[in-house]
Design an enzyme around this catalytic site. Structure first.
Site, PDB file in Angstrom:
ATOM      1  CE  LYS A   1      -5.684  37.007 -41.072  1.00 22.55           C
ATOM      2  NZ  LYS A   1      -6.951  36.798 -41.797  1.00 22.55           N
TER       3      LYS A   1
ATOM      4  CB  CYS B   1      -3.384  47.271 -53.970  1.00 20.31           C
ATOM      5  SG  CYS B   1      -2.297  45.974 -54.528  1.00 20.31           S
TER       6      CYS B   1
ATOM      7  CD  GLU C   1       0.948  45.756 -52.402  1.00 22.91           C
ATOM      8  OE1 GLU C   1       0.176  46.746 -52.351  1.00 22.91           O
ATOM      9  OE2 GLU C   1       0.669  44.694 -52.954  1.00 22.91           O
TER      10      GLU C   1
ATOM     11  CD  GLU D   1      -7.181  50.962 -52.307  1.00 25.99           C
ATOM     12  OE1 GLU D   1      -7.071  50.891 -51.073  1.00 25.99           O
ATOM     13  OE2 GLU D   1      -6.451  50.344 -53.093  1.00 25.99           O
TER      14      GLU D   1
END
Lengths: 508, 291
Positions: free
Chosen positions: A212, A320, A286, A417
């Site tokens: 997906k 990331c 991850e 983040e």
């Protein structure tokens, strides 16, 4: 010599002597601007509507719903995309299971390799088209899609194709067996590349896949489905379904799935981990990061500044493993900040399809709001903001490359983040302090170390709790090199021999 | 001293070389490149007659297009300075002369100074000297520096370009160090190469020198120009150098006052590209004068 030429302003060197001037000084009359250099997209056929790729066929969603995907640089609608609900997920998992039992687990390893090589070659052959599509759907600069995303995606398929018939060599004294059906959920920052990272090792090990892609960037994964169709893969070996977070949750939670692989935010990763707890599903995650990029006073500073720019502004900071915390030794803080500020002014922000664009559009309105909110908290906390002074397009989602100085570890912009082009600059005095600050985060995905002193470089790198440490460089990737996190940045590795392990049962 | 990481430097240079320069940006850039050329004739068989023809080309690169700028300078051996000066009389094209036992630099300081003075007396506006690479590699930096200072003094009103011969320096760190040294010793320009040995100018070397010059200006307030020379034959290469100048030092360096390209065959390739932009087709090289 015409009079006109003679009147052109002469340039005086700083010592006041009129030495090196010639009136043929057309150069200075007007600044040399690069002309627009847009990558052609007229040949690119995009269907008005995409359905779900299940069991080797394009199927209308049982949900009966479609959503739109837009170009974040223009806010124009590109296409309608099927929204898979639980029934569609069920159908996709069923197709993957059937393909696993019927063909794929029995398929000789060398044949699996043949299919993967075929996909790799098709990606390489259609690289221009894929790059344009990636740029249009996600907002990333065409030069990054062209030089990074697409070639690396092809390389991953080539790399894992090579492993398919060598698994017993990779894991000696075992009988490596596939797990079954893998549910794979990928993010919007590197859509095609993440699809390659997920699909290639899964297929090489003999699993079938339901993938997906992210809601805002489904187009290259759907184009990959076309490539897979043309590569004549047995139907159902790869299924690609589209939808929002709910679709992802249904997929990860489906009982027919043997393995879940997720790349995305730490928040969603934790939800998935909870959903998988107590089941027999294998899981790899991850997740986010808040990487430290450590610059010592003995670093090659010009190249360190390039690494800082690459670390935080590559792909608009939607990375990331972005080097979002710059830890710079206090003695060189001012010179680094000055070099960085100067360098940032040369970044070309704008039309992602222009071949000279360095920084493209923010992926979505929601992400832009998040970036703005966090950057404002930096202002409110009293940090000093520096930005690229440039015009931004009137439409679309944009954010100027930004860095903050005067940041402390306790500031939100040093902890959370941001996932955008916003860098927090902190200082340190000693190597121990640098290591302590670098590790002082719940994350642990990547880090950078800049020093010309080799012994120091290795020593610091070995003390950092991060899955990847780059020495005197940043954001370097290779299919043979494992990538993954420590702590809340996730677990499991993608790439290299290590990337096979999450998709294999390697017991005697 | 700031150190240089070779991998990162070469990556950055390669990145900049990928800039897509098309249409009016290409035409504009090529015109700038012409204005920055030091049209060079440094052959043993050069004669006053040949130099006169070179100078004519320098003044009027393309007789079919009078809107083009003239080049920045004509660069010749000391013995031909007066011939060049005569041919360029009344124009703003400078006469540059190589000096100081070009290209090896292996002679005594007295000879170097004498040669420089003679060239200037003959009318040279600019002197292209070479550094003593032997002394540099032997670690006698003070000697290299004092030699540059002495030649600078001998230049009087003429501007001094200091050739580092980067192809013989071995590392980018050395290029940076030599740049620094030459600027501190009073160079008006730092220059990559003599063109007599390979490798000559490269994009990464130019990048290091431009960064050094930019930092020197920031620190001292004095701006020193950069000249690239050797092996630059294609218009495309010239544009790549201009991109590096623009994105490293800024738009106001894109001028013969601060940037030069030492070249001979480059000029005709630029003219050919300009005609191609104008007409959409490449013309035979016989349409371009070979002076």
């Amino acid at each position: 010599m015409t009079e006109a030429r003679k009147t052109k302003a002469a340039i005086r060197p700083a010592n006041g002597r009129l030495a090196m001037t010639t009136p043929a000084d057309l150069a200075r009359i007007e600044a040399w601007e690069y002309a627009p250099a847009p990558e052609a997209r007229d040949y690119l056929a995009i269907q008005p509507r995409y359905e779900l790729f299940i069991g080797g066929r394009w199927r209308k969603p049982k949900s009966g719903r479609h959503f739109t995907t837009i170009n974040p640089a223009t806010e124009e609608t590109i296409a309608e995309i099927a929204e898979a609900d639980a029934a569609d997920v069920d159908r996709a998992v069923g197709a993957a299971r059937a393909a696993y039992d019927k063909y794929w687990r029995r398929c000789p390893p060398a044949h699996r390799a043949k299919y993967l090589f075929r996909i790799a070659r098709a990606i390489a052959e259609r690289s221009r088209e894929l790059a344009v599509l990636e740029s249009v759907d996600g907002g990333k600069p065409i030069k990054e899609a062209r030089d990074f995303d697409v070639p690396l995606a092809a390389q991953h398929f080539f790399y894992y194709a090579g492993w398919a018939d060598k698994l017993e060599w990779a894991f000696p004294n075992t009988r490596p067996r596939p797990l079954g059906v893998a549910a794979q959920i990928i993010p919007w920052n590197f859509p095609l590349l993440m699809a390659a990272w997920k699909i290639a090792p899964a297929l090489a090990c003999g699993n079938t896949v339901v993938l997906k892609p992210a809601e805002t960037t489904p187009l290259t994964a759907l184009r990959l489905a076309e490539i897979i169709e043309q590569a004549d893969l047995p139907p159902g070996v790869v299924n690609i379904i589209t939808g929002s977070g709910a679709t992802g949750a249904a997929l990860a939670g489906h009982r027919g799935v043997d393995k879940v692989a997720f790349t995305g935010s730490t928040e969603v990763g934790k939800e998935i981990a909870r959903a998988c707890a107590g089941t027999s599903k294998r899981l790899t995650l991850e997740l986010g990061g808040k990487a430290a990029n450590i610059v010592f006073d003995d670093a090659p500073l010009e190249q360190a500044v390039e690494g800082i720019v690459n670390g935080i502004f590559f792909n608009q900071g939607h990375v990331c493993c972005a080097g979002s915390r710059l830890l710079v030794q206090e003695s060189v803080h001012d010179v680094v900040a000055e070099l960085l500020h100067r360098r940032m002014q040369t970044l070309r922000v704008g039309d992602p399809l222009d071949k000279n664009t360095d920084v493209g559009a923010i992926n979505s309105a929601a992400q832009l709001r998040k970036i703005e909110e966090l950057a404002q908290s930096g202002d409110a906390d009293g940090c000093t903001r520096f930005q690229t002074e440039c015009d931004l397009p009137a439409r679309g989602f944009w954010y100027r490359p930004t860095f903050f100085t005067g940041v402390s570890m306790s500031h939100r912009i040093a902890q959370e983040e941001i996932f955008g082009p916003v860098l927090s600059v902190l200082t340190f005095r000693t190597p121990d302090e640098a290591v302590e600050k670098a590790n002082n985060t719940p994350y642990g995905l990547s880090a950078g170390v800049w020093t010309d002193k080799g012994s120091k470089n290795f020593k610091i790198a070995s003390q950092l709790r991060a899955g990847v440490v780059w020495s005197n460089t940043f954001n370097k990737f290779d299919p043979s090199s494992p990538f993954g996190g420590y702590r809340e940045s996730g677990f499991g590795r993608e790439g290299g021999i290590h990337g096979l392990l999450p998709y294999i049962e390697a017991r005697p | 001293m700031m150190t240089v990481d070779a991998v990162g430097l070469e990556e950055r240079a390669a990145d900049l070389a990928k800039r897509s320069i098309k249409k009016h940006a290409k035409i504009h850039g090529l015109r700038i490149a012409i204005a920055c050329i030091d049209l060079t004739g440094l052959e043993g068989k050069d004669t006053p007659g040949r130099v006169a023809q070179l100078c004519r080309k320098a003044l009027t690169p393309d007789s079919r297009d009078p809107t083009l700028p003239h080049v920045a300078a004509v660069c010749v051996y000391p013995s031909l300075v007066s011939a060049a000066k005569k041919a360029l009389e009344g124009s703003d094209v400078k006469v540059a002369s190589v000096a100081t036992a070009f290209p090896s630099g292996q002679s005594s300081i007295a000879v170097k100074i004498e040669e420089t003075k003679e060239a200037v007396a003959d009318g040279a506006d600019e002197i292209d000297m070479v550094i003593d690479r032997g002394a540099f590699h032997a670690g006698r930096f003070r000697e290299v520096r004092s030699e540059i200072e002495a030649v600078k003094q001998a230049c009087g009103p003429a501007a001094l370009k200091v050739i580092l011969e980067t192809g013989e320096l071995g590392t980018y760190d050395n290029v940076r160090r030599a740049s620094q040294l030459a600027m501190e010793a009073g160079a008006d320009f730092i220059k990559t190469s003599t063109g007599k040995i390979a490798p000559a100018a490269t994009l990464p070397v130019a990048l290091v020198m431009l960064q050094a010059a930019r930092d020197f200006e920031r620190r001292t307030g004095r701006r020193v120009g950069v000249k690239v020379a050797g092996g630059i034959r294609a218009a495309k290469q010239a544009l790549q150098y201009l991109v590096i100048v623009k994105e490293t030092c800024g738009d106001d360096w894109l001028s013969p006052a601060w940037f030069r390209i030492g070249a001979s065959s480059l000029l005709n390739d630029i003219l050919m590209q300009l005609w191609k932009e104008r007409t959409g087709a490449y013309q035979s090289d016989e349409y371009f004068t070979k002076d």
